[in-house]
Design an enzyme around this catalytic site. Structure first.
Site, short mmCIF file in Angstrom:
data_model
loop_
_atom_site.label_atom_id
_atom_site.label_comp_id
_atom_site.label_asym_id
_atom_site.label_seq_id
_atom_site.Cartn_x
_atom_site.Cartn_y
_atom_site.Cartn_z
N ARG A 258 10.72 15.09 -14.08
CA ARG A 258 9.47 15.58 -13.48
C ARG A 258 9.06 16.93 -14.04
O ARG A 258 7.87 17.21 -14.19
CB ARG A 258 9.62 15.66 -11.97
N LYS B 187 9.47 -6.33 1.41
CA LYS B 187 8.70 -6.88 2.53
C LYS B 187 7.24 -7.19 2.22
O LYS B 187 6.57 -6.42 1.53
CB LYS B 187 8.71 -5.86 3.66
N GLY C 281 8.51 2.94 -6.62
CA GLY C 281 9.69 3.74 -6.88
C GLY C 281 10.89 2.92 -7.34
O GLY C 281 11.52 3.24 -8.35
N GLY D 264 5.02 5.86 -3.91
CA GLY D 264 4.03 5.58 -2.87
C GLY D 264 2.60 5.74 -3.38
O GLY D 264 1.71 4.96 -3.02
P1 ADP Z 1 9.10 -0.55 -4.86
O1 ADP Z 1 9.79 0.71 -4.44
O2 ADP Z 1 9.14 -0.76 -6.35
O3 ADP Z 1 7.70 -0.64 -4.32
P2 ADP Z 1 10.27 -2.03 -2.70
O4 ADP Z 1 10.66 -0.74 -2.05
O5 ADP Z 1 9.21 -2.82 -2.05
O6 ADP Z 1 9.91 -1.78 -4.25
O7 ADP Z 1 11.51 -3.01 -2.77
C1 ADP Z 1 12.72 -2.69 -3.36
C2 ADP Z 1 13.85 -3.31 -2.63
O8 ADP Z 1 13.69 -4.70 -2.41
C3 ADP Z 1 15.12 -3.16 -3.42
O9 ADP Z 1 15.96 -2.23 -2.78
C4 ADP Z 1 15.72 -4.56 -3.43
O10 ADP Z 1 17.11 -4.58 -3.17
C5 ADP Z 1 14.97 -5.25 -2.32
N1 ADP Z 1 14.96 -6.72 -2.51
C6 ADP Z 1 14.56 -7.41 -3.58
N2 ADP Z 1 14.78 -8.72 -3.42
C7 ADP Z 1 15.34 -8.89 -2.21
C8 ADP Z 1 15.84 -10.00 -1.48
N3 ADP Z 1 15.75 -11.24 -1.96
N4 ADP Z 1 16.37 -9.78 -0.26
C9 ADP Z 1 16.46 -8.52 0.23
N5 ADP Z 1 16.01 -7.43 -0.41
C10 ADP Z 1 15.46 -7.59 -1.62
MG MG Z 2 10.71 1.27 -2.61
#
Ligand code: ADP
Ligand code: MG
Length: 393
Positions: free
Chosen positions: A36, A197, A350, A373
């Site tokens: 950063r 989610k 992230g 975010g």
């Molecule tokens: P980002 O930060 O890129 O937006 P998210 O925070 O939405 O992504 O999601 C990341 C998390 O989703 C990871 O920690 C990963 O372990 C979890 N994840 C991915 N696939 C699954 C799954 N099938 N079941 C539970 N958790 C999952």
């Molecule tokens: Mg995340």
């Protein structure tokens, strides 16, 4: 588009730059990852070259409006000084006599780093008085902290009301890259959405549905979609209250002619454990005692083929629990497909960015967003307060 530091006369001016120096540190405060800080160098060097007086401002951690000794910027000032081969003056406040004094002796091209702005309760409250006081330190405001631009804080948005406000180079790059991908995509335009989610990603899905040709779904949220299609998902992550929303999303995709794909096969295990016994099963046949933790090899192949043909790919959300090696192959294989894709490849989020770095593929992407975010909010089509506050080009 927004005005940038190139569009404004900064010669000899006092320029307040909101940077993102919220860096990982070791127990003794030394900087362990200076990505950063390096991200701010181009902006600082430009301003230095123009003979501006540079005042840097950032937050570090979550001191919640109080002074927390471990969250001071002294070590960061040292680190920045080394990178720039120049002395960086550091003060222990954001405002007040000590700051005034340091400012008075700041020469053209000189750099002053103010103390952690979140020591002041007015920062996160976006207190107009605090913002106005910050503005009085400078002639021009520059926002270069894309990762905090989704927050309407005094140093990211409030201060811009009182000064000519423009974008720094890193913020400019973020909004140009993300903006172009969304507004002028080379087609086919493919979005890959995974992560944990549906609830976190529905805003992104809705916004992208009206733009993309193909939507590839993976990660934990895929199981709510599979459930909406009537399949059992065993112990997989399921958001019972989002099943209708998932069904509605699939109907909308069909109505808009967007191809929405769900995993055909999945890697399952009886529990989320690195030592658990894994199997590959059709996504439609997950038994009650198993949970889906990654996309399977057929799905990897299919998604890979679609990515290979894409003109633009936007990816947010890991396809599986990539943090654990037995469930990382899906995310890795999609990341590799992106690395080989001749089209524009944009990564937001992230954990997605962390996955790309873990696989060592950052350089192979067109753009990996620095804002978790903030990039999600951008992909949702929402204006970021710290960007909205800047002058239009
Ligand atoms: P980002 O930060 O890129 O937006 P998210 O925070 O939405 O992504 O999601 C990341 C998390 O989703 C990871 O920690 C990963 O372990 C979890 N994840 C991915 N696939 C699954 C799954 N099938 N079941 C539970 N958790 C999952
Ligand atoms: Mg995340």
């Amino acid at each position: 588009m927004k005005k940038t530091i190139r569009d404004i006369d900064v010669r000899g001016k006092r320029v307040l730059v909101r940077v993102d120096f919220d860096v990982p540190r070791a127990g003794d405060g030394t900087v362990t990852d200076d990505t950063r800080i390096k991200g701010a160098l181009s902006t600082i060097e430009y301003l230095r070259g123009e003979g501006a007086r540079i005042i840097l401002l950032s937050h570090l951690g979550r001191p919640k409006g109080k002074v927390v000794e471990e969250l001071r910027f002294d070590q960061v000032a040292c680190h920045l000084g080394h990178l720039l081969q120049q002395e960086v003056a550091k003060v222990d406040e954001c405002l007040g006599p000590e700051v005034e004094k340091a400012l008075a002796s700041l020469k053209p091209g000189g750099i002053l780093l103010l103390e952690n702005v979140r020591f002041n309760p007015g920062e996160e409250a976006n207190d107009p008085e605090f913002a106005r006081s910050l503005s009085q330190l400078a002639d021009i405001y520059v926002n270069n902290a894309f990762g905090t631009s989704h927050r309407a804080h005094a140093s990211t948005a409030g201060v811009a009301a009182y000064l000519p406000a423009v974008a720094g180079f890193q913020l400019e790059k973020e909004i140009t890259m993300l903006g172009q991908a969304l507004e002028e995509p080379r087609r086919p335009f493919v979005a890959i959405l995974g992560g944990a989610k549906v609830a976190d990603k529905i805003g992104v899905i809705v916004n992208l549905l009206s733009k993309v040709d193909t939507l590839l779904i993976g990660g934990g949220m895929a199981y709510t979609f599979l459930k909406a299609k009537g399949y059992g998902v065993g112990k997989s992550l399921l958001e019972a209250d989002k099943i209708d929303l998932a069904r509605d999303t699939m109907d909308k995709a069909a109505a808009q002619g967007v191809e929405l794909l769900l995993p055909e096969d999945v890697v399952v295990a009886p529990e989320l454990n690195i030592a658990a016994e894994t199997h590959i099963l059709p996504a439609t046949e997950i038994p009650p005692e198993e949970m889906g933790l990654d996309i399977g090899p057929e799905t990897r192949k299919k998604y890979g083929e679609i990515i290979a043909e894409a003109g633009t790919v936007v990816w947010n959300g890991p396809l599986g629990v990539f943090e654990l090696e037995p469930f990382a192959a899906g995310t890795r294989s999609v990341a590799e497909a992106l690395a080989n894709c001749p089209g524009t490849t944009i990564i937001g989020g992230g954990d997605s960015g962390a996955a790309i770095k873990k696989f060592g593929l950052e350089e192979a992407m067109t753009h990996v967003s620095t804002g978790g975010g903030a990039s999600l909010q951008f992909l949702e089509g929402k204006e970021l307060p710290g960007v909205a506050a800047l002058l239009d080009a």
